[in-house]
Motif scaffolding. Sequence first.
Motif, PDB file in Angstrom:
ATOM      1  N   ILE A  81       0.642  -1.036  -0.150  1.00 22.28           N
ATOM      2  CA  ILE A  81       0.396  -0.064   0.265  1.00 22.28           C
ATOM      3  C   ILE A  81       0.537   1.490  -0.106  1.00 22.28           C
ATOM      4  CG2 ILE A  81      -1.500   1.155   1.739  1.00 22.28           C
ATOM      5  CD1 ILE A  81      -2.655  -1.004   0.009  1.00 22.28           C
ATOM      6  N   MET A  82       1.721   1.408   1.255  1.00 21.58           N
ATOM      7  CA  MET A  82       2.872   2.588   0.726  1.00 21.58           C
ATOM      8  C   MET A  82       3.649   2.554   0.166  1.00 21.58           C
ATOM      9  SD  MET A  82       1.346   3.640   3.493  1.00 21.58           S
ATOM     10  CE  MET A  82       2.803   4.923   3.319  1.00 21.58           C
ATOM     11  N   TRP A  83       3.950   1.552  -0.804  1.00 23.68           N
ATOM     12  CA  TRP A  83       4.824   1.611  -1.862  1.00 23.68           C
ATOM     13  C   TRP A  83       4.447   1.853  -3.151  1.00 23.68           C
ATOM     14  CZ3 TRP A  83      10.259  -0.569  -1.613  1.00 23.68           C
ATOM     15  CH2 TRP A  83      10.930  -0.275  -2.609  1.00 23.68           C
ATOM     16  N   ASP A  84       3.137   1.307  -3.024  1.00 24.35           N
ATOM     17  CA  ASP A  84       2.036   2.435  -4.245  1.00 24.35           C
ATOM     18  C   ASP A  84       2.402   3.369  -4.223  1.00 24.35           C
ATOM     19  OD1 ASP A  84       1.910  -0.448  -5.452  1.00 24.35           O
ATOM     20  OD2 ASP A  84      -0.585  -0.098  -4.520  1.00 24.35           O
ATOM     21  N   PHE A  85       1.715   4.042  -3.145  1.00 26.36           N
ATOM     22  CA  PHE A  85       1.630   5.541  -2.665  1.00 26.36           C
ATOM     23  C   PHE A  85       2.636   6.302  -3.086  1.00 26.36           C
ATOM     24  CE2 PHE A  85      -2.195   4.690  -0.266  1.00 26.36           C
ATOM     25  CZ  PHE A  85      -3.766   4.875  -1.830  1.00 26.36           C
ATOM     26  N   ALA A  86       4.214   5.689  -2.195  1.00 31.73           N
ATOM     27  CA  ALA A  86       5.396   6.326  -1.795  1.00 31.73           C
ATOM     28  C   ALA A  86       6.566   5.427  -2.423  1.00 31.73           C
ATOM     29  CB  ALA A  86       5.719   6.524  -1.135  1.00 31.73           C
ATOM     30  N   PRO A  87       6.611   4.943  -4.340  1.00 31.33           N
ATOM     31  CA  PRO A  87       7.367   4.590  -5.032  1.00 31.33           C
ATOM     32  C   PRO A  87       9.160   5.246  -5.070  1.00 31.33           C
ATOM     33  CG  PRO A  87       5.585   6.027  -6.194  1.00 31.33           C
ATOM     34  CD  PRO A  87       5.761   6.081  -5.466  1.00 31.33           C
ATOM     35  N   ILE A  88       9.866   4.488  -3.756  1.00 30.54           N
ATOM     36  CA  ILE A  88      11.208   4.739  -3.445  1.00 30.54           C
ATOM     37  C   ILE A  88      11.087   4.655  -5.365  1.00 30.54           C
ATOM     38  CG2 ILE A  88      13.122   4.152  -2.076  1.00 30.54           C
ATOM     39  CD1 ILE A  88      11.422   3.280  -0.209  1.00 30.54           C
ATOM     40  N   LEU A  89      11.658   3.503  -5.807  1.00 31.86           N
ATOM     41  CA  LEU A  89      12.499   3.553  -7.328  1.00 31.86           C
ATOM     42  C   LEU A  89      11.868   4.285  -8.015  1.00 31.86           C
ATOM     43  CD1 LEU A  89      12.651  -0.836  -6.980  1.00 31.86           C
ATOM     44  CD2 LEU A  89      14.430   1.127  -5.874  1.00 31.86           C
ATOM     45  N   ASN A  90      11.152   4.557  -7.790  1.00 32.89           N
ATOM     46  CA  ASN A  90      10.244   5.341  -8.793  1.00 32.89           C
ATOM     47  C   ASN A  90       9.732   6.730  -8.438  1.00 32.89           C
ATOM     48  OD1 ASN A  90       9.259   6.182 -11.130  1.00 32.89           O
ATOM     49  ND2 ASN A  90       7.416   4.733 -11.920  1.00 32.89           N
ATOM     50  N   PRO A  91      10.297   8.019  -7.936  1.00 36.18           N
ATOM     51  CA  PRO A  91      10.179   8.985  -7.281  1.00 36.18           C
ATOM     52  C   PRO A  91       8.870   9.646  -8.317  1.00 36.18           C
ATOM     53  CG  PRO A  91      12.365   9.343  -8.255  1.00 36.18           C
ATOM     54  CD  PRO A  91      12.201   7.880  -8.222  1.00 36.18           C
ATOM     55  N   GLY A  92       8.264  10.138  -8.002  1.00 35.41           N
ATOM     56  CA  GLY A  92       6.668  11.494  -8.404  1.00 35.41           C
ATOM     57  C   GLY A  92       6.001  10.912  -8.657  1.00 35.41           C
ATOM     58  N   SER A  93       5.961   8.872  -9.401  1.00 33.30           N
ATOM     59  CA  SER A  93       4.556   8.497  -9.422  1.00 33.30           C
ATOM     60  C   SER A  93       3.484   8.418  -8.872  1.00 33.30           C
ATOM     61  CB  SER A  93       5.269   6.952 -10.360  1.00 33.30           C
ATOM     62  OG  SER A  93       5.449   6.828  -9.098  1.00 33.30           O
ATOM     63  N   SER A 134      -0.513   6.490   8.571  1.00 37.38           N
ATOM     64  CA  SER A 134      -1.568   6.302   7.804  1.00 37.38           C
ATOM     65  C   SER A 134      -1.664   5.188   6.458  1.00 37.38           C
ATOM     66  CB  SER A 134       0.326   7.516   6.708  1.00 37.38           C
ATOM     67  OG  SER A 134       0.250   8.386   7.171  1.00 37.38           O
ATOM     68  N   TYR A 135      -0.194   3.957   6.748  1.00 35.71           N
ATOM     69  CA  TYR A 135      -0.636   2.671   6.169  1.00 35.71           C
ATOM     70  C   TYR A 135      -1.682   2.132   6.558  1.00 35.71           C
ATOM     71  CZ  TYR A 135      -0.210  -2.273   5.521  1.00 35.71           C
ATOM     72  OH  TYR A 135       0.186  -3.813   5.235  1.00 35.71           O
ATOM     73  N   VAL A 136      -2.031   2.171   8.234  1.00 35.52           N
ATOM     74  CA  VAL A 136      -3.533   1.493   8.396  1.00 35.52           C
ATOM     75  C   VAL A 136      -5.087   2.092   7.591  1.00 35.52           C
ATOM     76  CG1 VAL A 136      -5.029   0.928  10.546  1.00 35.52           C
ATOM     77  CG2 VAL A 136      -3.018   0.809  10.529  1.00 35.52           C
ATOM     78  N   ARG A 137      -4.782   3.603   7.693  1.00 37.95           N
ATOM     79  CA  ARG A 137      -5.888   3.983   6.902  1.00 37.95           C
ATOM     80  C   ARG A 137      -5.885   3.489   5.479  1.00 37.95           C
ATOM     81  NH1 ARG A 137      -3.835   8.377   8.520  1.00 37.95           N
ATOM     82  NH2 ARG A 137      -3.879   8.896   6.809  1.00 37.95           N
ATOM     83  N   ARG A 138      -4.955   3.615   4.635  1.00 38.27           N
ATOM     84  CA  ARG A 138      -5.418   3.399   3.617  1.00 38.27           C
ATOM     85  C   ARG A 138      -5.455   2.334   3.236  1.00 38.27           C
ATOM     86  NH1 ARG A 138       0.665   7.142   1.885  1.00 38.27           N
ATOM     87  NH2 ARG A 138      -0.425   8.661   2.682  1.00 38.27           N
ATOM     88  N   TYR A 139      -4.683   1.019   3.901  1.00 43.49           N
ATOM     89  CA  TYR A 139      -5.213  -0.387   4.380  1.00 43.49           C
ATOM     90  C   TYR A 139      -6.580  -0.659   4.420  1.00 43.49           C
ATOM     91  CZ  TYR A 139      -4.659  -5.650   4.117  1.00 43.49           C
ATOM     92  OH  TYR A 139      -5.090  -6.620   4.151  1.00 43.49           O
ATOM     93  N   HIS A 140      -7.226  -0.563   5.008  1.00 43.83           N
ATOM     94  CA  HIS A 140      -9.057  -0.310   5.216  1.00 43.83           C
ATOM     95  C   HIS A 140      -9.789   0.616   4.164  1.00 43.83           C
ATOM     96  CE1 HIS A 140     -12.826   1.070   6.494  1.00 43.83           C
ATOM     97  NE2 HIS A 140     -12.276  -0.335   7.860  1.00 43.83           N
ATOM     98  N   THR A 141      -9.101   1.801   2.969  1.00 43.36           N
ATOM     99  CA  THR A 141      -9.264   2.141   2.055  1.00 43.36           C
ATOM    100  C   THR A 141      -9.585   1.344   1.098  1.00 43.36           C
ATOM    101  OG1 THR A 141      -9.130   4.386   2.993  1.00 43.36           O
ATOM    102  CG2 THR A 141      -9.595   4.509   0.560  1.00 43.36           C
ATOM    103  N   GLU A 142      -8.506   0.700   0.784  1.00 44.89           N
ATOM    104  CA  GLU A 142      -7.948  -0.267  -0.248  1.00 44.89           C
ATOM    105  C   GLU A 142      -9.145  -1.253  -0.307  1.00 44.89           C
ATOM    106  OE1 GLU A 142      -6.757  -0.978  -3.758  1.00 44.89           O
ATOM    107  OE2 GLU A 142      -6.235   1.155  -2.810  1.00 44.89           O
ATOM    108  N   TYR A 143      -8.923  -1.523   0.773  1.00 44.93           N
ATOM    109  CA  TYR A 143      -9.163  -3.315   0.832  1.00 44.93           C
ATOM    110  C   TYR A 143     -10.450  -3.328   1.972  1.00 44.93           C
ATOM    111  CZ  TYR A 143      -4.634  -4.767  -0.675  1.00 44.93           C
ATOM    112  OH  TYR A 143      -3.901  -4.609  -1.551  1.00 44.93           O
ATOM    113  N   GLY A 144     -11.260  -2.408   2.424  1.00 41.80           N
ATOM    114  CA  GLY A 144     -12.359  -2.509   3.634  1.00 41.80           C
ATOM    115  C   GLY A 144     -12.559  -3.243   4.841  1.00 41.80           C
ATOM    116  N   VAL A 145     -10.579  -3.366   5.060  1.00 43.17           N
ATOM    117  CA  VAL A 145     -10.832  -4.266   6.621  1.00 43.17           C
ATOM    118  C   VAL A 145      -9.576  -3.657   6.828  1.00 43.17           C
ATOM    119  CG1 VAL A 145     -12.041  -6.571   5.768  1.00 43.17           C
ATOM    120  CG2 VAL A 145      -9.632  -6.171   4.910  1.00 43.17           C
ATOM    121  N   TRP A 146      -9.448  -4.249   8.178  1.00 46.43           N
ATOM    122  CA  TRP A 146      -8.122  -3.715   8.986  1.00 46.43           C
ATOM    123  C   TRP A 146      -7.408  -4.327   9.049  1.00 46.43           C
ATOM    124  CZ3 TRP A 146      -8.569   1.487   9.463  1.00 46.43           C
ATOM    125  CH2 TRP A 146      -9.725   2.094  10.180  1.00 46.43           C
TER     126      TRP A 146
END
Length: 299
Positions: free
Chosen positions: A60-72, A207-219
Amino acid sequence: SQAKEFVSPKAWAQWMGMTGIDEVDAPMKGPFYYLVVNFALHFLIVFGCFAPILNPGSGIMWDFAPILNPGSGIMWDKSGSILINIVLMVMSWYCFYKTWKTPPGYVDNSHPHIATWRQRYEDTLEKYAEAMDKKSMDALPQLCHTCHVARPYRSKHCKVSRKCVMLFDHYCPFVDNTIGLWNYKYFYWFLVTTSLGLLTFLFTFFSYVRRYHTEYGVWPWLTLMVGIELLICLFPVGGLAAYHTQLTMANLTTNEHINLRKYKYMFDQHKKYRNPWFKGYMGNFMDRMQPSHACYMIS
């Protein structure tokens, strides 16, 4: 039992050096392994959830903050906290290892002036026999009859290592070592880097927990429970970091602070507190970060 002792607030206060009680002869290994396990759990969350190195692009965090692909990513700013947390984590590991493996400074054969302290022991024994009153006896050096040495100022016999330790602070079972002259600086920076690392972890974790819940609907309950357990450690570690910052600025050890009245060299002839090693706040800090034998000698 060891399990009962591990959940005892009194035992934890003693392990963190916050009591005036001498350490036990054989402390349990539980606190050390507890710390190592927490290091491993932190590593798994950072590299298994925030930025999974075995499956890049899946987190989840990797998609939002891709270290190997900055800015995307749509939240690229979060990768900064991930990187800072990784750096602080590595620094914390290093300081932990150095605290664990660095001898604290024993008054034994490894001491360059051990012959002097042993000779003073013999000389002082003779003077004790000649001393006529309490005042004369109080003026004599303190002796350790276990190590057969005259103890230098600021030293104390450690019951765990069974040796006198220069600038004795306390025995810490979390790092499985006595904290003294030579390894105190590593212990201090271990507390600071761990506290800062947990703060950056706090920011990224929720931030990770909140986005995980938004993405998958579960905690992510397992990650949530482990993360909260790690964050609970912020309170004692952060408190110790603040406490030892105060001690460092005052050029005091934990042992001296708690047992101050026992040490007559900390008071002048009018019984007013006077630290012979006080060099100003910055001077005190540098004194503890650049240890030498001058740290316990009175000129």
